[in-house]
Design a protein around this motif. Structure first.
Motif, PDB file in Angstrom:
ATOM      1  N   LEU A 189       0.794  -0.944   0.175  1.00  0.00           N
ATOM      2  CA  LEU A 189      -0.070   0.035   0.810  1.00  0.00           C
ATOM      3  C   LEU A 189       1.374   1.042  -0.258  1.00  0.00           C
ATOM      4  N   ASN A 190       2.169   1.719   0.759  1.00  0.00           N
ATOM      5  CA  ASN A 190       2.917   2.046   1.115  1.00  0.00           C
ATOM      6  C   ASN A 190       2.577   3.094   0.367  1.00  0.00           C
ATOM      7  N   PRO A 191       1.090   3.675   1.812  1.00  0.00           N
ATOM      8  CA  PRO A 191       0.958   5.434   2.473  1.00  0.00           C
ATOM      9  C   PRO A 191       2.215   6.175   3.466  1.00  0.00           C
ATOM     10  N   THR A 192       1.882   6.974   3.621  1.00  0.00           N
ATOM     11  CA  THR A 192       2.309   6.988   4.259  1.00  0.00           C
ATOM     12  C   THR A 192       1.632   7.854   5.509  1.00  0.00           C
ATOM     13  N   MET A 193       1.624   7.847   6.916  1.00  0.00           N
ATOM     14  CA  MET A 193       0.421   8.843   8.473  1.00  0.00           C
ATOM     15  C   MET A 193       0.540  10.135   8.577  1.00  0.00           C
ATOM     16  N   ALA A 194       1.149  10.317   7.530  1.00  0.00           N
ATOM     17  CA  ALA A 194       1.444  11.962   7.723  1.00  0.00           C
ATOM     18  C   ALA A 194      -0.713  12.289   7.909  1.00  0.00           C
ATOM     19  N   THR A 195      -1.376  12.078   6.884  1.00  0.00           N
ATOM     20  CA  THR A 195      -2.815  12.523   6.817  1.00  0.00           C
ATOM     21  C   THR A 195      -3.298  11.874   6.943  1.00  0.00           C
ATOM     22  N   TYR A 196      -4.806  11.963   7.493  1.00  0.00           N
ATOM     23  CA  TYR A 196      -6.160  10.910   7.185  1.00  0.00           C
ATOM     24  C   TYR A 196      -6.594  10.497   5.798  1.00  0.00           C
ATOM     25  N   GLU A 197      -6.526  11.168   4.881  1.00  0.00           N
ATOM     26  CA  GLU A 197      -6.379  11.010   3.941  1.00  0.00           C
ATOM     27  C   GLU A 197      -6.464  10.620   3.362  1.00  0.00           C
ATOM     28  N   ILE A 198      -4.046   9.811   3.033  1.00  0.00           N
ATOM     29  CA  ILE A 198      -3.199   9.292   2.194  1.00  0.00           C
ATOM     30  C   ILE A 198      -3.616   8.497   3.184  1.00  0.00           C
ATOM     31  N   ALA A 199      -4.154   7.917   4.388  1.00  0.00           N
ATOM     32  CA  ALA A 199      -3.902   6.602   5.240  1.00  0.00           C
ATOM     33  C   ALA A 199      -4.895   6.422   5.882  1.00  0.00           C
ATOM     34  N   PRO A 200      -6.372   6.807   5.590  1.00  0.00           N
ATOM     35  CA  PRO A 200      -7.823   6.219   5.949  1.00  0.00           C
ATOM     36  C   PRO A 200      -7.179   5.063   7.160  1.00  0.00           C
ATOM     37  N   ILE A 201      -7.792   4.047   6.815  1.00  0.00           N
ATOM     38  CA  ILE A 201      -7.777   2.548   7.345  1.00  0.00           C
ATOM     39  C   ILE A 201      -6.593   2.507   8.768  1.00  0.00           C
ATOM     40  N   ALA A 202      -5.661   2.538   8.361  1.00  0.00           N
ATOM     41  CA  ALA A 202      -3.870   2.581   8.568  1.00  0.00           C
ATOM     42  C   ALA A 202      -4.698   3.859  10.050  1.00  0.00           C
ATOM     43  N   THR A 203      -4.677   4.857  10.320  1.00  0.00           N
ATOM     44  CA  THR A 203      -4.576   5.660  10.598  1.00  0.00           C
ATOM     45  C   THR A 203      -5.943   5.235  11.453  1.00  0.00           C
ATOM     46  N   VAL A 204      -6.850   4.849  11.466  1.00  0.00           N
ATOM     47  CA  VAL A 204      -8.002   4.269  12.230  1.00  0.00           C
ATOM     48  C   VAL A 204      -7.181   3.244  13.100  1.00  0.00           C
ATOM     49  N   ILE A 205      -6.984   2.359  12.246  1.00  0.00           N
ATOM     50  CA  ILE A 205      -6.338   1.396  12.735  1.00  0.00           C
ATOM     51  C   ILE A 205      -5.383   1.557  14.020  1.00  0.00           C
ATOM     52  N   GLU A 206      -4.406   2.790  13.607  1.00  0.00           N
ATOM     53  CA  GLU A 206      -3.336   3.156  14.995  1.00  0.00           C
ATOM     54  C   GLU A 206      -4.265   3.689  15.618  1.00  0.00           C
ATOM     55  N   LYS A 207      -5.186   4.815  15.900  1.00  0.00           N
ATOM     56  CA  LYS A 207      -5.528   4.933  17.094  1.00  0.00           C
ATOM     57  C   LYS A 207      -6.158   3.948  17.536  1.00  0.00           C
ATOM     58  N   ARG A 208      -6.657   2.967  16.937  1.00  0.00           N
ATOM     59  CA  ARG A 208      -7.407   1.821  17.238  1.00  0.00           C
ATOM     60  C   ARG A 208      -6.398   1.306  18.441  1.00  0.00           C
ATOM     61  N   ILE A 209      -5.508   0.649  17.992  1.00  0.00           N
ATOM     62  CA  ILE A 209      -4.211   0.164  18.829  1.00  0.00           C
ATOM     63  C   ILE A 209      -3.770   0.835  20.201  1.00  0.00           C
ATOM     64  N   VAL A 210      -3.810   2.016  19.478  1.00  0.00           N
ATOM     65  CA  VAL A 210      -3.011   3.146  21.210  1.00  0.00           C
ATOM     66  C   VAL A 210      -4.188   3.074  21.945  1.00  0.00           C
ATOM     67  N   ASN A 211      -5.149   3.435  21.256  1.00  0.00           N
ATOM     68  CA  ASN A 211      -6.135   2.975  22.688  1.00  0.00           C
ATOM     69  C   ASN A 211      -6.177   1.851  23.266  1.00  0.00           C
ATOM     70  N   GLU A 212      -6.132   1.511  22.787  1.00  0.00           N
ATOM     71  CA  GLU A 212      -5.983  -0.021  23.869  1.00  0.00           C
ATOM     72  C   GLU A 212      -5.361  -0.047  24.531  1.00  0.00           C
ATOM     73  N   LEU A 213      -3.902  -0.179  24.174  1.00  0.00           N
ATOM     74  CA  LEU A 213      -3.142  -0.131  24.758  1.00  0.00           C
ATOM     75  C   LEU A 213      -3.119   1.097  26.262  1.00  0.00           C
ATOM     76  N   LEU A 214      -3.230   2.142  25.477  1.00  0.00           N
ATOM     77  CA  LEU A 214      -3.248   3.384  26.606  1.00  0.00           C
ATOM     78  C   LEU A 214      -4.166   2.601  27.855  1.00  0.00           C
ATOM     79  N   GLU A 215      -5.071   2.187  27.640  1.00  0.00           N
ATOM     80  CA  GLU A 215      -6.460   1.467  28.556  1.00  0.00           C
ATOM     81  C   GLU A 215      -5.861   0.797  29.382  1.00  0.00           C
ATOM     82  N   MET A 216      -4.976  -0.578  28.854  1.00  0.00           N
ATOM     83  CA  MET A 216      -4.455  -1.779  28.988  1.00  0.00           C
ATOM     84  C   MET A 216      -3.941  -1.051  30.070  1.00  0.00           C
ATOM     85  N   MET A 217      -2.631  -0.266  30.164  1.00  0.00           N
ATOM     86  CA  MET A 217      -2.004   0.643  31.101  1.00  0.00           C
ATOM     87  C   MET A 217      -2.768   1.453  31.818  1.00  0.00           C
ATOM     88  N   GLY A 218      -3.607   1.392  31.754  1.00  0.00           N
ATOM     89  CA  GLY A 218      -4.818   2.601  32.802  1.00  0.00           C
ATOM     90  C   GLY A 218      -4.184   4.667  32.779  1.00  0.00           C
TER      91      GLY A 218
END
Length: 468
Positions: free
Chosen positions: A96-125
């Motif tokens: 796919l070779n996107p850049t994660m700089a903007t949502y418009e070039i990496a829409p679903i990858a951005t959502v996936i990264e933010k979802r993982i980040v939020n999951e890890l944040l929750e696991m860590m309190g």
């Protein structure tokens, strides 16, 4: 796509598939060769391109002369093994070779990264915080130091340092990346202060408080303490609750480097080692170390929402960061990078493949391997157990006759083991000169039988050296 390129890709993937299938059963982890020998194996760069068949053959050559990090006897670094789901994510991110700089070039990858980040944040309190993927644990520790600087004085990003009296504190067992970060940030390596550790490799809180108080009296400005969850050599976990109380008293940013030990999040038996992680201002976490994703899958996580943008913002508005629908999802405005790979895809597919409970079972398997190795080493008089904690097992090997220094003998055995290539295990040297095998267990391909075989090979190697 042309028929020839179809054939080329088929040949490439067949080559890779064969490598994956055979790698776990190969006799050696590596065939050690000198650089001059490898230079002769590689063809010269030419003016004219080569055929697809030649490229496939060169790919096989590269695979044959590389360290087989997927081999179950690769226990040298804090990563290893192979997982098909994670690899599929790695391939997809390259394709796919996107850049994660903007949502418009990496829409679903951005959502996936933010979802993982939020999951890890929750696991860590750290639920109210934020995070971003970075290019390794070292850069996460660097970002922590920058955020600590911003937290102390946001204007420093424009004005620079008005003085060179800042201090950062880490344990004597902390990762060397903190030293690099002190250099890069301009804080200065002489202002990175190592706090003494106890025999287990844990930072001594009383020493930390004593040194901070003395530094303040001498006119220094403490801005960060870098604690470690899972030190590289001994696998030690600093006592974060006690350290957090000291940081609160002196208003100092508390960072937890959990690049190695963070894998205990996905564990029942080792989760207690992360006690107090919710007290940290920021955390480093590497999924490529114990969870089985390919390099690099690193995160910077913080409880302070907004600190990343305040630290990293600057430029790009004239051509990249525009106001548009969903622009609030752009991650480039709070990243140190502009171009950034979609590294979240491999972790996402791995996590989806096993589920959280499956990930826990995988981590428990690694912990059981470490316990098994500790027991086998402790019960064999030829071995001397130096330390065992988390996924780190440190030990020496004795000669049958007490005729040689155990430090030099252990090093000889390790170097001979590497040359033979049947297993790869690293070693470490302590300040007092003690040399020992540093056996670590991040490789999910490794089973108890491999551990027994490794210890057998070490003893056989020791016997050959002694006879020689």
């Amino acid at each position: 796509m042309s028929h020839s390129k179809d054939q080329f890709l088929n040949d490439v993937f067949l080559t890779l598939q064969n490598y994956i299938r055979e790698s776990g059963n190969s006799e050696k982890v590596v065939s050690v060769k000198r650089p001059d020998a490898l230079k002769k194996i590689l063809p010269a760069i030419s003016d004219e391109g080569v055929s697809d068949q030649t490229l496939v053959q060169e790919l096989k050559t590269i695979l044959d002369h590389s360290v087989n990090t997927t081999h179950p006897m690769f226990l040298n670094q804090l990563f290893g093994g192979f997982d098909a789901a994670a690899w599929a994510g790695e391939v997809a991110s390259t394709l796919l070779n996107p850049t994660m700089a903007t949502y418009e070039i990496a829409p679903i990858a951005t959502v996936i990264e933010k979802r993982i980040v939020n999951e890890l944040l929750e696991m860590m309190g750290l639920e109210r915080g934020e995070g971003i993927m970075v290019t390794g644990g070292s850069n996460s520790n660097l970002l922590a130091m920058l955020c600590a600087r911003t937290d102390y004085n946001p204007s420093i990003r424009q004005t620079g340092f008005g003085h060179n009296r800042f201090r950062v504190y880490v344990s004597a067992e902390a990762h060397y990346s903190f030293d690099k970060a002190a250099n890069i940030t301009g804080i200065g390596t002489q202002n990175l202060i190592q706090i003494p550790s106890n025999d287990k490799g844990e930072m001594i809180p009383e020493e930390l408080e004593r040194i901070i108080a003395a530094d303040i009296k001498d006119g220094y400005v403490p801005i960060m303490v870098g604690a470690t969850f899972g030190t590289t050599v001994l696998g030690a976990f600093d006592p974060l609750p006690k350290i957090a109380r000291i940081c609160e008293t002196y208003k100092v940013w508390l960072h937890a480097d959990a690049a190695w030990g963070g894998g205990a999040l996905f564990s029942h038996s080792a989760r207690h080692l992360l006690k107090g992680i919710q007290l940290a201002d920021s955390v480093t976490f590497d999924a490529h170390k114990t969870l089985g994703t390919p390099l690099i899958t690193s995160f910077f996580l913080t409880k302070h929402s907004g600190i990343l943008k305040n630290t990293n913002r600057g430029g790009g508005a004239e051509y990249l960061f525009h106001e548009y629908d969903n622009s609030e999802w752009d991650t480039g405005t709070y990243s140190l990078q502009c171009g950034r790979r979609a590294d979240a895809l491999k972790f996402w597919l791995l996590w989806r493949s096993y589920g959280t409970e499956g990930m826990i079972q995988r981590t428990e398997h690694l912990l059981e391997l470490a316990r098994f190795a500790t027991k086998e080493i402790s019960e064999n008089p030829r071995f001397k157990l130096i330390h065992s904690n988390y996924l780190n097992v440190c030990f020496q090997v004795h000669a049958r006759r007490d005729v040689e220094n155990i430090n030099s003998f252990t090093l000889k055995v390790r170097n001979a083991l590497l040359k033979e290539g049947k297993a790869m295990v690293n070693y470490a040297t302590r300040a007092d000169g003690t040399v020992f095998f540093r056996l670590v267990f991040p490789n999910h391909q490794t089973q108890k039988g491999h551990v027994s075989e490794l210890l057998k090979i070490i003893l056989e190697t020791a016997d050959r050296i002694e006879i020689a």
